[in-house]
Design an enzyme around this catalytic site. Sequence first.
Site, mmCIF file in Angstrom:
data_model
loop_
_atom_site.group_PDB
_atom_site.id
_atom_site.type_symbol
_atom_site.label_atom_id
_atom_site.label_comp_id
_atom_site.label_asym_id
_atom_site.label_seq_id
_atom_site.Cartn_x
_atom_site.Cartn_y
_atom_site.Cartn_z
ATOM 1 N N ARG A 5 0.822 -1.219 0.000
ATOM 2 C CA ARG A 5 0.000 0.000 0.000
ATOM 3 C C ARG A 5 0.857 1.271 0.000
ATOM 4 O O ARG A 5 0.415 2.330 -0.458
ATOM 5 C CB ARG A 5 -0.976 0.020 1.184
ATOM 6 C CG ARG A 5 -1.839 1.290 1.211
ATOM 7 C CD ARG A 5 -2.972 1.254 2.215
ATOM 8 N NE ARG A 5 -2.555 0.798 3.507
ATOM 9 C CZ ARG A 5 -1.899 1.538 4.415
ATOM 10 N NH1 ARG A 5 -1.587 2.802 4.158
ATOM 11 N NH2 ARG A 5 -1.557 1.028 5.582
ATOM 12 N N TYR A 43 -12.616 17.104 -16.921
ATOM 13 C CA TYR A 43 -13.327 15.841 -16.778
ATOM 14 C C TYR A 43 -14.435 15.985 -15.721
ATOM 15 O O TYR A 43 -14.246 16.670 -14.704
ATOM 16 C CB TYR A 43 -12.310 14.774 -16.359
ATOM 17 C CG TYR A 43 -12.897 13.428 -16.143
ATOM 18 C CD1 TYR A 43 -13.322 12.656 -17.215
ATOM 19 C CD2 TYR A 43 -13.058 12.915 -14.856
ATOM 20 C CE1 TYR A 43 -13.882 11.414 -17.014
ATOM 21 C CE2 TYR A 43 -13.613 11.670 -14.655
ATOM 22 C CZ TYR A 43 -14.022 10.923 -15.736
ATOM 23 O OH TYR A 43 -14.581 9.698 -15.531
ATOM 24 N N ASP A 66 -3.553 18.113 -16.475
ATOM 25 C CA ASP A 66 -4.079 16.779 -16.764
ATOM 26 C C ASP A 66 -3.757 16.500 -18.233
ATOM 27 O O ASP A 66 -4.339 17.104 -19.133
ATOM 28 C CB ASP A 66 -5.594 16.749 -16.503
ATOM 29 C CG ASP A 66 -6.205 15.372 -16.753
ATOM 30 O OD1 ASP A 66 -5.670 14.613 -17.586
ATOM 31 O OD2 ASP A 66 -7.242 15.060 -16.130
ATOM 32 N N LYS A 107 -6.764 5.539 -19.877
ATOM 33 C CA LYS A 107 -6.989 5.928 -21.271
ATOM 34 C C LYS A 107 -5.771 5.523 -22.121
ATOM 35 O O LYS A 107 -5.525 4.352 -22.274
ATOM 36 C CB LYS A 107 -7.287 7.425 -21.328
ATOM 37 C CG LYS A 107 -8.299 7.896 -20.254
ATOM 38 C CD LYS A 107 -9.681 7.332 -20.421
ATOM 39 C CE LYS A 107 -10.617 7.571 -19.235
ATOM 40 N NZ LYS A 107 -10.719 8.918 -18.738
HETATM 41 C C1 LIG Z 1 -11.096 9.562 -17.511
HETATM 42 C C2 LIG Z 1 -10.463 10.828 -17.123
HETATM 43 C C3 LIG Z 1 -10.189 11.113 -15.778
HETATM 44 C C4 LIG Z 1 -10.562 10.176 -14.666
HETATM 45 O O1 LIG Z 1 -9.837 8.985 -14.741
HETATM 46 P P1 LIG Z 1 -10.299 7.571 -14.105
HETATM 47 O O2 LIG Z 1 -9.153 6.676 -14.422
HETATM 48 O O3 LIG Z 1 -11.589 7.187 -14.738
HETATM 49 O O4 LIG Z 1 -10.452 7.811 -12.632
HETATM 50 C C5 LIG Z 1 -9.552 12.308 -15.500
HETATM 51 N N1 LIG Z 1 -9.221 13.183 -16.466
HETATM 52 C C6 LIG Z 1 -9.491 12.943 -17.758
HETATM 53 C C7 LIG Z 1 -9.121 13.960 -18.792
HETATM 54 C C8 LIG Z 1 -10.130 11.765 -18.138
HETATM 55 O O5 LIG Z 1 -10.409 11.542 -19.433
#
Ligand SMILES: *Cc1c(COP(=O)(O)O)cnc(C)c1O
Length: 390
Positions: free
Chosen positions: A59, A111, A183, A208
């Site tokens: 963890r 997001y 991000d 992604k």
């Molecule tokens: C999907 C996404 C997130 C969140 O990610 P998870 O892995 O689903 O928690 C954050 N920022 C962007 C731009 C995303 O496309």
Amino acid sequence: MTEDSRYRLATRSIHGHRLRDAHGSPHIPVYDTTTFAFASTADLLDVVDGRKPGSFYTRYGLNPSILALEETLAGIEGAEMAWAFCSGMAAETALFLTHGREGVVCIGDAYGGTLELLAQQLPLLGIKTHLILGDELDRLDALLADGIRLVFFETPTNPTLALFDIRAMATKAHAHGALVAVDNTFASPVNQRPLEFGADIVVHSATKYLGGHSDLTAGAMMGSKASLGPVWSWRKNLGSMIAPATASLLSRSLRTLVVRVRQHNAAAQQIAEAMTRHPKVSRVFYPGLADFPAHALAKKQMHGFGGMLTIEVAGRREDATRVADRLKLFALAPSLGGAESLVTQPCTTTHHELTPAERTRRGISDSMLRLSVGLEAVEDLIDDLEQALR
Ligand SMILES: *Cc1c(COP(=O)(O)O)cnc(C)c1O
């Protein structure tokens, strides 16, 4: 990673970790182990006090599968270090709780989960958050002067592919002693490395492009030791550690990141160009199109224009819905960045909760379709779009 930073990204994504498997496996296997034994108390304290690298308790992230992944993650963003998380939202939460307690300003669209966290949940903890849109950048100076210490944004954004100038934001934020976090999920490190333009921290939904096969949920954060150091305790005690099996699967995915993203880029460019010529498409949003408003900025800070594009179907909301429903290869599903192409209609999914007026304010029309271009033959994808638009 420092000694290997002379290698190019494609090499770093494969040889990014210095850890070696005891049996000579070129790839670190899954260590499901939760705890690791030491020969002596002195050895244990060396690892616990950070004098020597090593495994200790999963963890905490001190697990060979996770440590190897993090070295590669740092290498692909050109960062000093990286932390892996169990999801993109876990990475964002740790970011805001560590660096956003004196206030966060979020620029542009983000997001849905991030926006909910910023607009509704962090304020419950007394954290001041400010969501400003791209045409309200003149408010940024006043917010920074007011003591906001974290500037956060996505570039490109969902679903209009708006871009923000990373270097300009970093210069402004740093002048006030604030940090900049980007991000980088939509672009991926193959197409954009915000740290090179002065950003302090990068976060990813590794679910992604980094994962790339729609088969894992994970997050990542990259940056300097100074910015990431204090995140460690938050991740540890929020318990938002990536699972070792997922870490190993993500390391596997990173080995093909560069070739996958290059193909996503090429196919999206071809589809974007085909769609600009289509009579039933009124607008195409793609940073790689020469007449896209942010094309010059895209060329300045991106190495490739990505696999995401948005088209506006000529007609109404129902016409776009019909196109989405008729597509055969583009699966009707949220998410992005996988080998299979996906389509979403933002007004029914990612931006469904907004009122029509709020969507208009954000430049999101009801006849928009967002495409995540996969790795299928691009001719088949164009044929599919053409039959659906017909
Ligand atoms: C999907 C996404 C997130 C969140 O990610 P998870 O892995 O689903 O928690 C954050 N920022 C962007 C731009 C995303 O496309």
